[in-house]
Design a protein around this motif. Structure first.
Motif, short mmCIF file in Angstrom:
data_model
loop_
_atom_site.label_atom_id
_atom_site.label_comp_id
_atom_site.label_asym_id
_atom_site.label_seq_id
_atom_site.Cartn_x
_atom_site.Cartn_y
_atom_site.Cartn_z
N UNK B 245 0.83 -1.21 0.00
CA UNK B 245 0.00 0.00 0.00
C UNK B 245 0.87 1.26 0.00
N UNK B 248 2.32 2.03 -3.43
CA UNK B 248 1.29 2.56 -4.33
C UNK B 248 0.96 4.01 -3.98
N UNK B 249 0.92 4.32 -2.71
CA UNK B 249 0.59 5.70 -2.31
C UNK B 249 1.74 6.66 -2.62
N UNK B 251 3.82 6.30 -5.09
CA UNK B 251 3.78 6.47 -6.54
C UNK B 251 2.70 7.47 -6.94
N UNK B 252 1.52 7.31 -6.35
CA UNK B 252 0.39 8.17 -6.68
C UNK B 252 0.66 9.62 -6.26
N UNK B 253 1.36 9.78 -5.16
CA UNK B 253 1.62 11.13 -4.63
C UNK B 253 2.64 11.90 -5.47
N UNK B 275 2.15 -4.40 -6.52
CA UNK B 275 2.26 -2.94 -6.69
C UNK B 275 2.32 -2.51 -8.15
N UNK B 278 4.13 0.72 -9.57
CA UNK B 278 4.66 1.43 -8.41
C UNK B 278 5.97 0.84 -7.90
#
Lengths: 290, 415
Positions: B245, B248-249, B251-253, B275, B278
């Motif tokens: 998690x 992934x967060x 990467x998204x950020x 992932x 990510x």
């Protein structure tokens, strides 16, 4: 750089996620008065269904959600008929032990079938975000929040305007009176439980691309759902949504504005539960007589 | 009634006699009993299965090259399922030593379960040799202490950070800012002090220390707070479930942090698959990663072949890449069998002396030589490799970036 915009975004999106986690649990509890400790496992099953359909056939989790909901409804109905119906009038402890045992069995079967490995679905939107200045809105969580809004709206509309929905409300308010009015109370219990399970698996589908999928993912979500129901009180869907957002804002605020707060933020749920149980045991929106 | 009593005594006498004959026969034949506690069910089942695969593959290779025995003794392997449960692990260790009377223990997998095996093993004065190919927690090392019969064939937690820091120093120098994110669970807490210590000693500047809750539904607050400190290196200390998690967060950020440093998770297929995109740019540190170029041992080229050949054989057999525990359990089992074969003994002191004196090349490292760690006297395979997940074609591969002599890539900045 101000943390406020991101704090607000994260709180709202987490509130949506928590609403999803609690909505099904609250429905079954509000109507049948049975605390379904297996609810987290239904979320887990929904997440695995989404995962296998995504990795096996490349199906998008959102696209498979309707089918998974139907399956979840059927499983919930069967579970009610096979087990829950038999303990409707049993002492609370029997009901708790039964649902707890069902949850454990489902969890262990999941471990046997799929191992304890960490998994996740990775549709394109799960790793993208809308950037606004320094802040960003992750699409995955935004979709989760959107699904929560949609499901809550549909549930409220159904409870208000559909005949079965009104019957559910009647049973939730007074099952004896509902029986006298000719409502098939056991049938309504089964319907509520099945709907609760359907909402649980729908939650699972959404969280499959937000958090990590494992056979053990259900219990922490159940704890959140219980916290939200205790904070909100029984009998109000809107109250439950408010409870979910209260919890989300409290946790996120703690994580953002207290040193090392991320580590302790989840403790906020327990502090809230304790405080509510002492000050207002029937919850913020609950009825003292419920 | 009296007749019945004498019949019973007679039957018991026969039972004892046949048991005695059975024992004498077993002793005459000679048996080498290996106890293998492993998490074959429960939460750590993935690790347990890897442990089992590693041991079984080693035995198969042994049988194919040396036959059914080691040092003239029949090999008996006893797997015991810990069910990933601490209390059950204690009973299993007691049973393996007291009832099964094993000559050597390999396992169990995972720091938590391995840590609970220490007290029951230590309480026996005549405890057998214990080879532990997994379990990096320094807590195990402290509890075992300087015990002469304990052989650790995996890196202790602090080795991760010694190697990570050396790799970073070599690749980007020390004038960099490091931000830590660690979980409040056993893993994060076991690693953070050592990680900080080695990063600080190397001369890096630590600009953030973010504690996060294990199993949290949202790591964004920690990521945002870390991003605000504008670090050059994000150093994450968490177990696989959280690391999925978190990656992934991050990467998204789109944090813009140039280097993403992890520990064990990046080598795991489950993390890589979970992932997706990510995984790009994350580094990991391990004793085994696919693509190593270690040569075969000249004395035992069939049992300890070149890393590439061993990896190819593994793929052919299991249809998948070997995981680090599989490599560790394989090499550890081979070492145990070689010890009994060479000494023709299962006496723990004889085996200990032999194990200490050997230095093999293996698929997992150039040296199997046991040397003292900070506390325990017998530590091997502490030299780790640092790798980075980079995009190649349609997928991702691990590029070795440290040590330099086996590297096949250089540390890339995250884009």
């Amino acid at each position: 750089m101000s943390l406020l915009p991101q704090f607000l975004i994260d709180s709202i999106l987490l509130g949506g996620l928590y609403t999803l986690m609690a909505i099904g649990f609250a429905l079954a509890f509000g109507v049948t008065r049975i605390i379904n400790f297996a609810h987290g496992e239904f979320i887990m099953l929904g997440a695995y269904a989404a995962f296998w359909l995504f990795t096996g056939w490349g199906l998008d989790p959102l696209a498979v959600m309707p089918a998974v909901i139907v399956l979840g409804f059927a499983c919930g109905w069967l579970l009610f008929k096979a087990f829950i119906e038999r303990v409707l009038t049993a002492p609370n402890i029997n009901q708790i032990l039964l649902t707890f045992a069902i949850g454990l069995v489902i969890q262990h079967i999941a471990v046997i079938l799929w191992s304890g490995n960490s998994r996740s679905t990775t549709p394109e939107y799960a790793l993208k975000a809308l950037t606004i200045g320094d802040a960003f809105i992750p699409y995955g969580r935004l979709i989760g929040c959107g699904v929560a809004v949609l499901l809550v709206a549909m549930l409220i509309a159904w409870l208000k305007w559909a005949e079965d929905g009104r019957a559910v409300r009647a049973v939730a308010q007074n099952s004896d009176a509902a029986t006298l009015m000719g409502i098939n109370v056991k049938g309504i219990y089964a319907l509520s439980f099945a709907l609760s399970s359907a909402l649980g698996v729908a939650t699972g589908v959404v969280v499959s691309f937000i958090i990590t999928v494992t056979p053990f993912m259900g219990f922490p979500m159940l704890v959140k759902a219980v916290a939200i129901v205790i904070v909100a009180g029984m009998g109000s869907i809107v109250g439950m949504v408010v409870g979910a957002f209260v919890l989300a804002f409290a946790e996120t605020g703690f994580a953002y504005y207290v040193a090392e707060g991320s580590g302790w933020a989840e403790g906020v749920a327990f502090v809230l539960i304790t405080a509510i149980l002492i000050i207002r045991p029937y919850g913020l929106f609950g009825d003292a007589e419920a | 009634m009296l007749n019945g009593f004498w019949n019973l005594v007679y039957a018991m006498g026969l039972g004892v006699l046949s048991l005695g004959i059975g024992l004498s026969s077993a002793e005459a034949q000679g048996v080498f009993k290996i106890g293998a506690p492993a998490s074959l069910s429960g939460k750590y089942v993935a690790y347990g299965v890897q442990a089992k695969n590693g041991i079984e593959h080693a035995l198969e290779m042994w049988k194919a090259t040396r036959g059914d025995s080691a040092g003239g003794r029949k090999i008996e392997l006893i797997f015991a399922d810990t069910q990933s449960d601490n209390a059950l692990t204690v009973s299993i260790i007691n049973d393996l030593i007291q009832t099964q009377k094993v000559d050597l223990i390999i396992g169990p997998d995972g720091s938590n379960v391995a840590a609970t095996a220490v007290p029951p093993w230590k309480k026996f004065k005549e405890r057998p040799i214990w080879i532990l190919p997994g379990g990096s927690s320094s807590k195990i090392e402290k509890e075992v202490g300087p015990d002469p019969y304990f052989f650790h064939t995996y890196a202790w937690a602090y080795y991760y950070h010694i190697n990570n820091v050396d790799a970073l120093k070599a690749a980007v120098g020390t004038k960099k800012k490091v931000a830590f994110v660690f979980t409040d669970g056993a893993y994060g807490r076991a690693h953070i002090d050592d990680a900080r210590r080695y990063v600080k000693e190397a001369g890096f500047e630590i600009v953030a220390n973010e504690l996060v809750r294990e199993g949290s539904a949202d790591f964004n607050s920690a990521i945002i707070k870390v991003r605000a400190t504008r670090p050059d290196i994000l150093y994450a200390l968490m177990q696989t479930t959280d690391a999925v998690q978190f990656a992934k967060q991050v990467y998204t950020a789109k944090t813009g942090i140039p280097y993403l440093v992890g520990t064990a998770q990046a080598q795991l297929t489950e993390w890589q698959q979970a992932v997706g995109e990510a995984q790009n740019c994350w580094t990991g540190v391990t004793t085994w990663v696919n693509g190593l170029a270690y040569p075969a041992d000249p004395r035992e080229p069939k049992l300890l072949p070149a890393a590439a050949a061993w990896e190819a054989a593994w793929r052919a057999k299991y249809g998948k890449e070997p995981e680090f525990l599989e490599a560790g359990y394989y090499v550890s089992t081979v070492l145990a069998l070689l010890a009994v074969e060479a000494t023709k003994s299962v006496d723990r002191d004889v085996l200990k002396t032999w194990l200490v004196g050997q230095d093999y090349k293996s698929p997992m490292g150039l040296h199997s030589k046991f040397k003292p760690s900070e506390i325990t006297p017998h530590q091997a395979f502490g030299e780790m490799v640092v790798f980075q997940r980079v995009k190649e074609g349609n997928g991702y591969v691990s590029k070795l970036i440290f040590p330099k002599d086996i590297a096949n890539g250089t540390l890339q900045t995250c884009k």
